[in-house]
Enzyme design. Structure first.
Site, PDB file in Angstrom:
ATOM      1  N   GLU A  70       0.845  -1.193   0.000  1.00  0.00           N
ATOM      2  CA  GLU A  70       0.000   0.000   0.000  1.00  0.00           C
ATOM      3  C   GLU A  70       0.881   1.244   0.000  1.00  0.00           C
ATOM      4  O   GLU A  70       1.749   1.391   0.867  1.00  0.00           O
ATOM      5  CB  GLU A  70      -0.906   0.003   1.226  1.00  0.00           C
ATOM      6  CG  GLU A  70      -1.655   1.290   1.480  1.00  0.00           C
ATOM      7  CD  GLU A  70      -2.529   1.694   0.321  1.00  0.00           C
ATOM      8  OE1 GLU A  70      -2.311   2.807  -0.217  1.00  0.00           O
ATOM      9  OE2 GLU A  70      -3.419   0.909  -0.054  1.00  0.00           O
ATOM     10  N   ASN A  73      -4.687   6.616   1.443  1.00  0.00           N
ATOM     11  CA  ASN A  73      -4.658   6.049   2.801  1.00  0.00           C
ATOM     12  C   ASN A  73      -4.770   4.536   2.704  1.00  0.00           C
ATOM     13  O   ASN A  73      -5.338   3.999   1.740  1.00  0.00           O
ATOM     14  CB  ASN A  73      -5.807   6.588   3.653  1.00  0.00           C
ATOM     15  CG  ASN A  73      -7.161   6.408   3.031  1.00  0.00           C
ATOM     16  OD1 ASN A  73      -7.702   7.347   2.431  1.00  0.00           O
ATOM     17  ND2 ASN A  73      -7.747   5.220   3.145  1.00  0.00           N
ATOM     18  N   MET A 118     -10.639   3.683  -0.605  1.00  0.00           N
ATOM     19  CA  MET A 118     -11.982   4.215  -0.433  1.00  0.00           C
ATOM     20  C   MET A 118     -12.806   3.365   0.528  1.00  0.00           C
ATOM     21  O   MET A 118     -13.861   3.801   0.998  1.00  0.00           O
ATOM     22  CB  MET A 118     -12.698   4.312  -1.776  1.00  0.00           C
ATOM     23  CG  MET A 118     -12.245   5.470  -2.624  1.00  0.00           C
ATOM     24  SD  MET A 118     -12.734   7.063  -1.913  1.00  0.00           S
ATOM     25  CE  MET A 118     -12.112   8.176  -3.186  1.00  0.00           C
ATOM     26  N   ALA A 173     -23.301   1.315   0.244  1.00  0.00           N
ATOM     27  CA  ALA A 173     -24.460   0.872  -0.528  1.00  0.00           C
ATOM     28  C   ALA A 173     -24.061  -0.280  -1.447  1.00  0.00           C
ATOM     29  O   ALA A 173     -23.038  -0.202  -2.141  1.00  0.00           O
ATOM     30  CB  ALA A 173     -25.025   2.027  -1.348  1.00  0.00           C
ATOM     31  N   HIS A 215     -17.345   6.378  -8.927  1.00  0.00           N
ATOM     32  CA  HIS A 215     -17.610   5.022  -9.421  1.00  0.00           C
ATOM     33  C   HIS A 215     -17.032   4.867 -10.833  1.00  0.00           C
ATOM     34  O   HIS A 215     -17.772   4.784 -11.811  1.00  0.00           O
ATOM     35  CB  HIS A 215     -19.112   4.752  -9.429  1.00  0.00           C
ATOM     36  CG  HIS A 215     -19.748   4.839  -8.084  1.00  0.00           C
ATOM     37  ND1 HIS A 215     -21.080   5.168  -7.895  1.00  0.00           N
ATOM     38  CD2 HIS A 215     -19.237   4.645  -6.844  1.00  0.00           C
ATOM     39  CE1 HIS A 215     -21.363   5.162  -6.605  1.00  0.00           C
ATOM     40  NE2 HIS A 215     -20.257   4.856  -5.945  1.00  0.00           N
ATOM     41  N   ASN A 270     -13.088  -2.041  -9.519  1.00  0.00           N
ATOM     42  CA  ASN A 270     -14.011  -1.323 -10.398  1.00  0.00           C
ATOM     43  C   ASN A 270     -13.532  -1.258 -11.838  1.00  0.00           C
ATOM     44  O   ASN A 270     -14.334  -1.332 -12.771  1.00  0.00           O
ATOM     45  CB  ASN A 270     -14.210   0.108  -9.882  1.00  0.00           C
ATOM     46  CG  ASN A 270     -15.057   0.182  -8.632  1.00  0.00           C
ATOM     47  OD1 ASN A 270     -15.405  -0.824  -8.040  1.00  0.00           O
ATOM     48  ND2 ASN A 270     -15.387   1.392  -8.231  1.00  0.00           N
TER      49      ASN A 270
END
Length: 527
Positions: A37, A115, A119, A126, A460, A494
């Site tokens: 990371e 970070n 996200m 949702a 998104h 994504n």
């Protein structure tokens, strides 16, 4: 003496990286996993959703930021302070893409996390499921066709094809990893009125399973009175606890390039941001989960450049709106509207699913009481966010420089993004759809009570390392999330989603993590 290679190297510690790690760990308790990371940890627990932080300052700051319930007010370019050329070295958090030195003028609302946990420590949680044209390769044409005709995705697997059953199994596993709850807030008496009014408005374009309903969310009650969000450390607990001897998390360690030879990834070159030291981490399989913008950037830096890399960048348009409910006209007793639970900023969350050409929009609906200074409920407010699918076009893309580097040491990117004439026409239709919903609840002026947010505002982003069934130049990976031409290099997240989504992207993207993990396990088993 050279250290023994890891079994799996995962780049990115967000929800997708955590999902891959968890799925691998469930199947192989002793697989040696290393997760890289680039960014630092917020607080003391890596991967902890900020809503559930035990550190008062972090908890208060997060909840104050999100209390508006309008995402664009606390993320994206407008909320990012002017910090100069780069966020590298700055405090962890969400920053505009331009803060990384990238050219994002055509996606002005875009933002990415800097970070540990990505996200996944900020998201609203949702988790609506995809249907119809949102279903992608590997799900089978039967799933897409049936859903478009009005058959709910959960009802197709029993009689569908083997591909449809596999799609359903992957979707169910994605829900399991995210701890999806079909109705975490329940439905108040006032919320029931909202649902009924909206169901009446959209009955003609809805179908069984695709009608107005409570929003499924990755939110659960873990302790009395508190609803916990699923963060990366709830998906893969060793991220936060560090109690897995075969798992290593390296934060503030940027991945510069994937090392590969003759169609096989052999590891990655990384740099410690604190010391500046670079080294190579060897691994038997590599999975890139760095997000839809930075995963293709890393592949480009690694001289892995399929023709579709960075192309087909997609994001649904975002109409944000709000209506003050005519509570008297609808027979709603203000005294019966529940107060939001501790740490919440709304009392109910509902969903208008997209349902084929007759209802192509995703509606995200959240209600809350209006409280005066004396603490008395004086009104009832409903937020109406409409997501509008946009055409998947190769010209919407990321362009990477061969001569300029960003402050992290990766190729500087330029975003090319615009709405097509068809997109603009559909956005106008969405305005009418949103107004149809709002006027069932109260007075609504689209010019005053709604706004089309800047491109990038939904966060998104999809398509930039898209999945496909054949290596025909229009996709980056196969339906198992394996990069074309490589035996052991995978992508998840994504960016892998190849379809234009109306719904929120996280649950759909987790399907790609499920597939990537399954492919990695096959590599480890064959070695």
């Amino acid at each position: 003496m050279t250290a023994r290679p890891y079994d799996v190297l995962i780049v990115g510690s967000g929800i997708m990286g955590a999902g891959v790690a968890r799925a691998i760990r469930d199947a192989d308790p002793h697989a040696r996993i290393v997760m890289v990371e680039a960014a630092p940890v917020i607080g003391s627990v890596p991967g902890q959703h900020l809503h559930d932080s035990a550190e008062p300052e972090i908890w208060a700051r997060y909840n104050a930021s999100v209390s508006s319930g309008v995402q664009a007010l606390y993320v994206g370019a407008e909320s990012t302070p002017d910090i100069g050329d780069t966020v590298v070295g700055a405090a962890p958090g969400i920053y505009s893409l331009g803060s990384f030195g990238e050219n994002a003028a055509e996606l002005p609302g875009s933002a990415v996390a800097w970070n540990a946990g990505g996200m996944g420590v900020h998201w609203t949680a949702a988790t609506p499921w995809p249907s119809g044209s949102e279903v992608f390769a590997g799900g089978g044409q039967g799933v897409g066709s049936a859903a478009a005709a009005g058959v709910a995705g959960d009802e197709q697997a029993a009689t569908g094809s083997a591909a449809a059953r596999q799609w359903q199994a992957d979707l169910d596993r994605a829900r399991e990893l995210l701890h999806v709850n079909p109705n975490p807030y329940g439905t108040s008496a006032a919320g029931a009125v909202v649902l009924r009014r909206l169901d009446e408005a959209f009955a003609a374009v809805s179908a069984d399973g695709r009608h107005v309903q409570p929003m499924p969310m990755a939110i659960n009650r873990v302790s009395a009175g508190h609803l916990w969000r699923t963060g990366p450390n709830r998906i893969f607990e060793p991220l936060g606890t560090g109690d897995d001897d075969d798992f290593t998390l390296l934060t503030e360690t940027v991945c510069l390039r994937v090392m590969h030879d003759d169609g096989r990834a052999v590891g990655a070159e990384v740099r410690d941001l604190a010391t500046g030291d670079a080294r190579v981490i060897e691994a038997r399989a590599v999975v890139l989960c760095a997000d839809a913008l930075r995963t293709p950037q890393l592949l480009w830096a690694s001289a892995i450049r399929p023709p579709a890399l960075g192309h087909h960048l997609n994001e649904h348009a975002f109409l944000s709106g709000r209506v003050i409910v005519d509570h008297e006209g609808l027979g709603i007793d203000l005294a019966e509207i529940p107060m939001p639970r501790d740490g919440e900023w709304f009392c109910g969350s509902y969903w208008l699913p997209a349902n084929g050409p007759g209802q192509p929009f995703h509606g995200q609906i959240m209600d809350s009481p209006i409280i005066d200074d004396a603490g008395t409920t004086v009104g009832y407010s409903v937020g109406l966010s409409w997501y509008v699918p946009t055409e998947t076009r190769a010209d919407n893309r990321l362009e990477f420089s061969d001569t300029e580097l960003d402050p992290a040491g990766l190729p500087r990117m330029t975003v090319h993004f615009s709405y097509s004439p068809a997109d603009l026409a559909l956005i106008q239709d969405a305005r009418a759809s949103q107004a149809r919903a709002a006027t069932r609840l109260g007075a609504f002026d689209p010019a005053l009570d709604a706004a089309l947010l800047a491109p990038g505002s939904s966060l998104h982003y999809t398509g930039t390392v898209r999945m496909g069934e054949t290596d025909d130049g229009t996709s980056v990976c196969d339906t198992g999330a394996r990069i074309w031409g490589y035996d052991n290099l995978f992508v998840a997240g994504n960016g892998v989603v190849p379809t234009a989504l109306a719904c929120n992207s996280t649950l759909t993207a987790m399907i790609t993590a499920v597939r990537a993990a399954r492919s990695v396990l096959a590599v480890l088993a064959a070695a």
